[in-house]
Design an enzyme around this catalytic site. Sequence first.
Site, PDB file in Angstrom:
ATOM      1  N   SER A 177       0.847  -1.239  -0.044  1.00 29.83           N
ATOM      2  CA  SER A 177      -0.014  -0.087  -0.032  1.00 29.83           C
ATOM      3  C   SER A 177       1.061   1.170  -0.059  1.00 29.83           C
ATOM      4  CB  SER A 177      -0.986  -0.163   1.215  1.00 29.83           C
ATOM      5  OG  SER A 177      -2.060   0.915   0.916  1.00 29.83           O
ATOM      6  N   ASP A 273      -7.962  -3.087  -7.409  1.00 35.65           N
ATOM      7  CA  ASP A 273      -7.568  -2.852  -6.026  1.00 35.65           C
ATOM      8  C   ASP A 273      -8.599  -2.414  -4.904  1.00 35.65           C
ATOM      9  OD1 ASP A 273      -6.203  -0.657  -4.110  1.00 35.65           O
ATOM     10  OD2 ASP A 273      -4.525  -2.004  -4.637  1.00 35.65           O
ATOM     11  N   HIS A 340      -6.251  -6.039  -1.698  1.00 33.37           N
ATOM     12  CA  HIS A 340      -5.166  -5.091  -1.497  1.00 33.37           C
ATOM     13  C   HIS A 340      -4.366  -5.588  -0.285  1.00 33.37           C
ATOM     14  CE1 HIS A 340      -3.683  -0.781  -1.073  1.00 33.37           C
ATOM     15  NE2 HIS A 340      -3.967  -1.009   0.049  1.00 33.37           N
TER      16      HIS A 340
END
Length: 395
Positions: A177, A273, A340
């Site tokens: 991330s 995502d 994610h």
Amino acid sequence: MGCGFEDLNMTELSYLEAYGYGVSKAATPLMVGLTLIQGAAAKRAVCLDGTLPGYHLHRGYGSGANSWLIQLEGGGWCNTIRTCVYRKKTRRGSSTYMEKQIPFTGILSNRVEENPDFFNWNRVKLRYCDGASFTGDSQDKVAQLEFRGQRIWLAAMDELMSKGMRYAHQALLSGCSAGGLASILHCDEFRELFPRTTKVKCLSDAGLFLDAFDVSGGRTLRNLFGGVVNLQGAQRSLPRSCTNRLDPISCFFPQNIIASVKTPLFLLNAAYDSWQIQASLAPASADPRGNWHDCRMNHARCSAYQIRFLQGFRNQMLNAIKGFSFSKQNGIFINSCFAHCQTERQDTWFADDSPVIGNKAIALAVGDWYFDRSGVKAIDCPYPCDKSCHNLVFR
């Protein structure tokens, strides 16, 4: 910007980060203690609230004794004084609130059956407490905020080099991330720490944030990134190869950086995502009537039109990596999942039912690429063809 960004930051903190630490079904995960970087204050390498930054280190052994894996923690960004002041009172802005121990799962696991290639390496989780993907270098005295991400990065690397990383035969910088973005931004800097004889590569998990239009035609993520870069003084830390030709905000977007990263880089990303759908493509601020609410929370509730929009996003992602993918040294794994961060969770990294492309789980694809066992350029067919996904559904 409006309240959408506060929601957006909360979105990542509450929903997605809760999924960040996957726990193996089979065994209790290894718990690793927090170490604060004592020399950091003298370098002004501090968290948003001025506390010392920290990391978790589990030592390698045997064949991995001189190999180092650095995992940069993710967790959104803060783009305004208000969101950064809020963040000071959380583990994302202050080591006071960080867990004293965290589980090492997925790519950080110490079990060969959970992490076949990196289990006996020195494995480090560098905590994220600056709110700008380890890039800022400024302060706001009135709000008592320190924006010192770049200094934290440098102080952490100094500390780890002194703990033995300088002798590494092989090293991998990874992150997921906001940490996945950081692993791209700092990849060539990481390479420069080591002699040429050291094998050094970088892995970005869920860090391919796209400069995309949201469902209202606005640019939610570009506005957010603009706030981060300008507030935190990140422009000086961004790769020169990009800032020489583009504005600093554009250079916070991986699509404008990846082609000029010299160090071998692996991009692992879900084509749909979850964080980008929720916070960048269809945030509440761009969807005042709530037409996207159900789809945003659960892909099974998306209309045909909404799926077409998301397929357009996937196409944009594939276009963004086209030039990058021509390079033999780079690796790609883009699966058609609503997910994610897939390296830190055991179930998505390496387990009996992990997501695969062509029968290859993520851990094996990354290992094949890192050790040059084979080139990896794995791109999934579009949704709904992949039945191996661990899709995130939000309540």
